[in-house]
Design a protein around this motif. Structure first.
Motif, PDB file in Angstrom:
ATOM      1  N   ALA A  64       0.826  -1.208   0.000  1.00 34.93           N
ATOM      2  CA  ALA A  64       0.000   0.000   0.000  1.00 34.93           C
ATOM      3  C   ALA A  64       0.862   1.261   0.000  1.00 34.93           C
ATOM      4  O   ALA A  64       0.547   2.245  -0.687  1.00 34.93           O
ATOM      5  N   ASP A  65       1.948   1.230   0.752  1.00 34.08           N
ATOM      6  CA  ASP A  65       2.802   2.415   0.858  1.00 34.08           C
ATOM      7  C   ASP A  65       3.402   2.821  -0.484  1.00 34.08           C
ATOM      8  O   ASP A  65       3.718   4.006  -0.693  1.00 34.08           O
ATOM      9  N   GLN A  66       3.552   1.862  -1.400  1.00 32.40           N
ATOM     10  CA  GLN A  66       4.172   2.169  -2.688  1.00 32.40           C
ATOM     11  C   GLN A  66       3.278   3.029  -3.574  1.00 32.40           C
ATOM     12  O   GLN A  66       3.759   3.594  -4.565  1.00 32.40           O
ATOM     13  N   PHE A  67       1.992   3.130  -3.240  1.00 33.01           N
ATOM     14  CA  PHE A  67       1.072   3.903  -4.073  1.00 33.01           C
ATOM     15  C   PHE A  67       0.796   5.303  -3.519  1.00 33.01           C
ATOM     16  O   PHE A  67       0.242   6.143  -4.217  1.00 33.01           O
ATOM     17  N   VAL A  68       1.180   5.527  -2.260  1.00 33.12           N
ATOM     18  CA  VAL A  68       0.927   6.834  -1.651  1.00 33.12           C
ATOM     19  C   VAL A  68       1.769   7.896  -2.363  1.00 33.12           C
ATOM     20  O   VAL A  68       2.969   7.748  -2.562  1.00 33.12           O
ATOM     21  N   GLY A  69       1.102   8.979  -2.770  1.00 32.63           N
ATOM     22  CA  GLY A  69       1.773  10.062  -3.474  1.00 32.63           C
ATOM     23  C   GLY A  69       1.685   9.975  -4.983  1.00 32.63           C
ATOM     24  O   GLY A  69       2.039  10.934  -5.691  1.00 32.63           O
ATOM     25  N   LEU A  70       1.174   8.839  -5.500  1.00 38.45           N
ATOM     26  CA  LEU A  70       1.045   8.681  -6.950  1.00 38.45           C
ATOM     27  C   LEU A  70      -0.268   9.284  -7.449  1.00 38.45           C
ATOM     28  O   LEU A  70      -1.247   9.392  -6.706  1.00 38.45           O
ATOM     29  N   ARG A  71      -0.276   9.659  -8.734  1.00 40.62           N
ATOM     30  CA  ARG A  71      -1.542  10.016  -9.372  1.00 40.62           C
ATOM     31  C   ARG A  71      -2.448   8.791  -9.382  1.00 40.62           C
ATOM     32  O   ARG A  71      -1.994   7.666  -9.590  1.00 40.62           O
ATOM     33  N   TYR A  72      -3.740   9.016  -9.133  1.00 40.58           N
ATOM     34  CA  TYR A  72      -4.688   7.905  -9.250  1.00 40.58           C
ATOM     35  C   TYR A  72      -5.049   7.758 -10.720  1.00 40.58           C
ATOM     36  O   TYR A  72      -6.116   8.183 -11.181  1.00 40.58           O
ATOM     37  N   HIS A  73      -4.104   7.169 -11.448  1.00 37.03           N
ATOM     38  CA  HIS A  73      -4.208   7.036 -12.896  1.00 37.03           C
ATOM     39  C   HIS A  73      -3.632   5.674 -13.271  1.00 37.03           C
ATOM     40  O   HIS A  73      -2.605   5.252 -12.713  1.00 37.03           O
ATOM     41  N   PRO A  74      -4.259   4.951 -14.212  1.00 33.32           N
ATOM     42  CA  PRO A  74      -3.807   3.585 -14.504  1.00 33.32           C
ATOM     43  C   PRO A  74      -2.353   3.498 -14.940  1.00 33.32           C
ATOM     44  O   PRO A  74      -1.667   2.520 -14.622  1.00 33.32           O
ATOM     45  N   ASP A  75      -1.832   4.507 -15.659  1.00 36.54           N
ATOM     46  CA  ASP A  75      -0.433   4.459 -16.094  1.00 36.54           C
ATOM     47  C   ASP A  75       0.514   4.468 -14.911  1.00 36.54           C
ATOM     48  O   ASP A  75       1.477   3.697 -14.843  1.00 36.54           O
ATOM     49  N   ASP A  76       0.246   5.360 -13.936  1.00 39.43           N
ATOM     50  CA  ASP A  76       1.103   5.450 -12.755  1.00 39.43           C
ATOM     51  C   ASP A  76       0.997   4.190 -11.898  1.00 39.43           C
ATOM     52  O   ASP A  76       1.998   3.699 -11.366  1.00 39.43           O
ATOM     53  N   LEU A  77      -0.213   3.667 -11.763  1.00 42.26           N
ATOM     54  CA  LEU A  77      -0.418   2.478 -10.948  1.00 42.26           C
ATOM     55  C   LEU A  77       0.254   1.261 -11.581  1.00 42.26           C
ATOM     56  O   LEU A  77       0.886   0.449 -10.895  1.00 42.26           O
ATOM     57  N   GLU A  78       0.132   1.147 -12.897  1.00 47.90           N
ATOM     58  CA  GLU A  78       0.754   0.025 -13.598  1.00 47.90           C
ATOM     59  C   GLU A  78       2.274   0.092 -13.494  1.00 47.90           C
ATOM     60  O   GLU A  78       2.951  -0.920 -13.307  1.00 47.90           O
ATOM     61  N   GLN A  79       2.819   1.298 -13.604  1.00 45.85           N
ATOM     62  CA  GLN A  79       4.265   1.470 -13.486  1.00 45.85           C
ATOM     63  C   GLN A  79       4.747   1.092 -12.088  1.00 45.85           C
ATOM     64  O   GLN A  79       5.792   0.446 -11.924  1.00 45.85           O
ATOM     65  N   ALA A  80       3.990   1.486 -11.077  1.00 44.82           N
ATOM     66  CA  ALA A  80       4.368   1.136  -9.706  1.00 44.82           C
ATOM     67  C   ALA A  80       4.326  -0.367  -9.480  1.00 44.82           C
ATOM     68  O   ALA A  80       5.136  -0.926  -8.722  1.00 44.82           O
ATOM     69  N   LEU A  81       3.391  -1.052 -10.151  1.00 45.55           N
ATOM     70  CA  LEU A  81       3.258  -2.498  -9.980  1.00 45.55           C
ATOM     71  C   LEU A  81       4.303  -3.286 -10.765  1.00 45.55           C
ATOM     72  O   LEU A  81       4.506  -4.477 -10.517  1.00 45.55           O
ATOM     73  N   ALA A  82       4.967  -2.634 -11.710  1.00 46.43           N
ATOM     74  CA  ALA A  82       5.897  -3.340 -12.592  1.00 46.43           C
ATOM     75  C   ALA A  82       7.026  -4.019 -11.817  1.00 46.43           C
ATOM     76  O   ALA A  82       7.521  -5.078 -12.219  1.00 46.43           O
ATOM     77  N   SER A  83       7.425  -3.414 -10.722  1.00 46.02           N
ATOM     78  CA  SER A  83       8.537  -3.965  -9.939  1.00 46.02           C
ATOM     79  C   SER A  83       8.061  -4.736  -8.713  1.00 46.02           C
ATOM     80  O   SER A  83       8.845  -5.032  -7.811  1.00 46.02           O
ATOM     81  N   VAL A  84       6.775  -5.068  -8.684  1.00 43.64           N
ATOM     82  CA  VAL A  84       6.176  -5.729  -7.527  1.00 43.64           C
ATOM     83  C   VAL A  84       5.619  -7.086  -7.935  1.00 43.64           C
ATOM     84  O   VAL A  84       5.027  -7.224  -9.014  1.00 43.64           O
ATOM     85  N   ASP A  85       5.802  -8.080  -7.112  1.00 38.42           N
ATOM     86  CA  ASP A  85       5.154  -9.374  -7.309  1.00 38.42           C
ATOM     87  C   ASP A  85       3.981  -9.455  -6.333  1.00 38.42           C
ATOM     88  O   ASP A  85       4.169  -9.689  -5.141  1.00 38.42           O
ATOM     89  N   VAL A  86       2.783  -9.225  -6.838  1.00 41.76           N
ATOM     90  CA  VAL A  86       1.625  -9.178  -5.931  1.00 41.76           C
ATOM     91  C   VAL A  86       1.362 -10.520  -5.266  1.00 41.76           C
ATOM     92  O   VAL A  86       0.680 -10.582  -4.232  1.00 41.76           O
ATOM     93  N   GLN A  87       1.903 -11.603  -5.811  1.00 39.34           N
ATOM     94  CA  GLN A  87       1.684 -12.911  -5.195  1.00 39.34           C
ATOM     95  C   GLN A  87       2.360 -13.013  -3.831  1.00 39.34           C
ATOM     96  O   GLN A  87       1.970 -13.834  -3.010  1.00 39.34           O
ATOM     97  N   ASP A  88       3.369 -12.172  -3.586  1.00 44.63           N
ATOM     98  CA  ASP A  88       3.974 -12.141  -2.251  1.00 44.63           C
ATOM     99  C   ASP A  88       2.984 -11.658  -1.202  1.00 44.63           C
ATOM    100  O   ASP A  88       3.113 -11.993  -0.019  1.00 44.63           O
ATOM    101  N   TYR A  89       1.999 -10.881  -1.631  1.00 41.34           N
ATOM    102  CA  TYR A  89       1.053 -10.263  -0.700  1.00 41.34           C
ATOM    103  C   TYR A  89      -0.312 -10.962  -0.667  1.00 41.34           C
ATOM    104  O   TYR A  89      -1.000 -10.897   0.350  1.00 41.34           O
TER     105      TYR A  89
END
Length: 333
Positions: free
Chosen positions: A290-315
């Protein structure tokens, strides 16, 4: 495997502290087994919003404990007719989310008693389609525990009285009420057992094919450390309830891995706060995600970019990346 004796304590905050203390501090090369029985209490999953899971007025009126555990999954009701078991082992990648490995020995003992249990869904033991046990897991990275409930002679009416059961969960299981989906083990026995008799039969059954097993009693210093952990975490309001702010966006969906409930504060197009709740199981704390999204634009491009380096299966376990992104911003279902 060494059996840890909890000295008959029924305070859930102490029992959960004991469980975590043993996991983190006992010999890392040894497997442990812990049993405990709790006074009437609601045990909240690590990722859940407590205030939305409980019938607050009812639990206050009936002095029911509310304690958050370290493992994921959903809220469960405990009372003196429910036996809790906890296996503590070395962490191995194939064991996390492998509930079959840890429930099979319990099911074998139940079968020997004439109770035809089987693992069903993600983490339940059922008899004739009715749930008698729910299970959850937690990993420190080096060690892990897999723990579960065994409903022997619980007051099943209290399950619905004390918990707010979400319609999404009821509908997803195709049943009209939680009461019709749960059962006590005594219902399937020719002669009902007391909780003490059941505890001894289960313990002997789990060690049936082993040499004489060791029972460990904590030292006075270890009990002091357990109580300190209880005071620091499990009897702490911030841990058990936390602050429940109002959110201006809520997105909720049930997946195969469980329910995910997102709450966002978005101010002038930017994410100021994100909380993730649910009854899913994950290796890493969702607060980090959750902390990785704080401060980002609520926009799909920004969210997708933030997720690019994340493996959501860890969570969340086995959840595709794009499905989480779609929940975060995509079209509502």
């Amino acid at each position: 495997m060494i059996f840890i004796h909890n000295e008959g304590i029924t305070d859930p905050s102490i029992n959960l502290a004991l469980e975590e203390y043993a996991l983190r501090n006992f010999d890392g090369a040894t497997n442990y087994l812990l049993f405990y029985i709790n006074e009437p209490s609601i045990i909240i999953g690590r990722n859940q919003n407590t205030l939305e899971e409980i019938n607050h007025e009812y639990i206050e009126e009936h002095d029911i404990h509310v304690v958050r555990r370290r493992s994921g999954g959903g809220a469960v009701y405990h009372d003196l007719g429910n036996l809790n078991f906890s296996f503590m082992t070395r962490y191995e990648h194939g064991n996390l989310h492998n509930f079959k490995k840890f429930t099979d020995p319990v099911i074998r003992v139940l079968n020997d008693m004439g109770v035809e249990g089987e693992l069903s869904g993600r983490n339940d033991i059922v008899v004739n389609g009715r749930k008698i046990s729910g299970n959850a897991q937690f990993s420190t990275g080096k060690r892990m525990l897999s723990h579960g409930t065994l409903l022997l002679d619980s007051d099943l009416d209290e399950v619905t009285n004390a918990l707010n059961v979400k319609m999404s969960k009821i509908q997803s299981k195709g049943h009209k009420s939680i009461r019709s989906r749960v059962a006590n083990i005594n219902e399937f026995l020719d002669e009902p057992l007391s909780i003490e008799e059941f505890r001894e039969l289960l313990l002997k059954g789990l060690y049936r094919d082993r040499d004489e097993f060791e029972t460990y009693h904590l030292t006075e210093q270890e009990w002091e450390d357990v109580h300190a952990l209880r005071d620091e975490r499990y009897s702490n309001w911030d841990w058990n309830y936390g602050k429940s702010p109002k959110f201006n966006i809520q997105r909720n969906r049930r997946f195969d891995i469980g329910e995910i409930d997102l709450r966002l504060d978005v101010e002038k197009g930017y994410i100021e706060n994100l909380k993730i709740y649910g009854d899913f199981f994950g290796k890493e704390p969702v607060e980090e995600l959750a902390d990785q999204f704080v401060g980002l634009r609520y926009h799909p491009d920004d969210l997708e970019q933030a997720l690019a380096s994340v493996d959501v299966q860890d969570y969340f376990g086995d959840l595709p990346q794009d499905e989480f992104l779609n929940l975060l911003y995509g079209a509502d279902e």
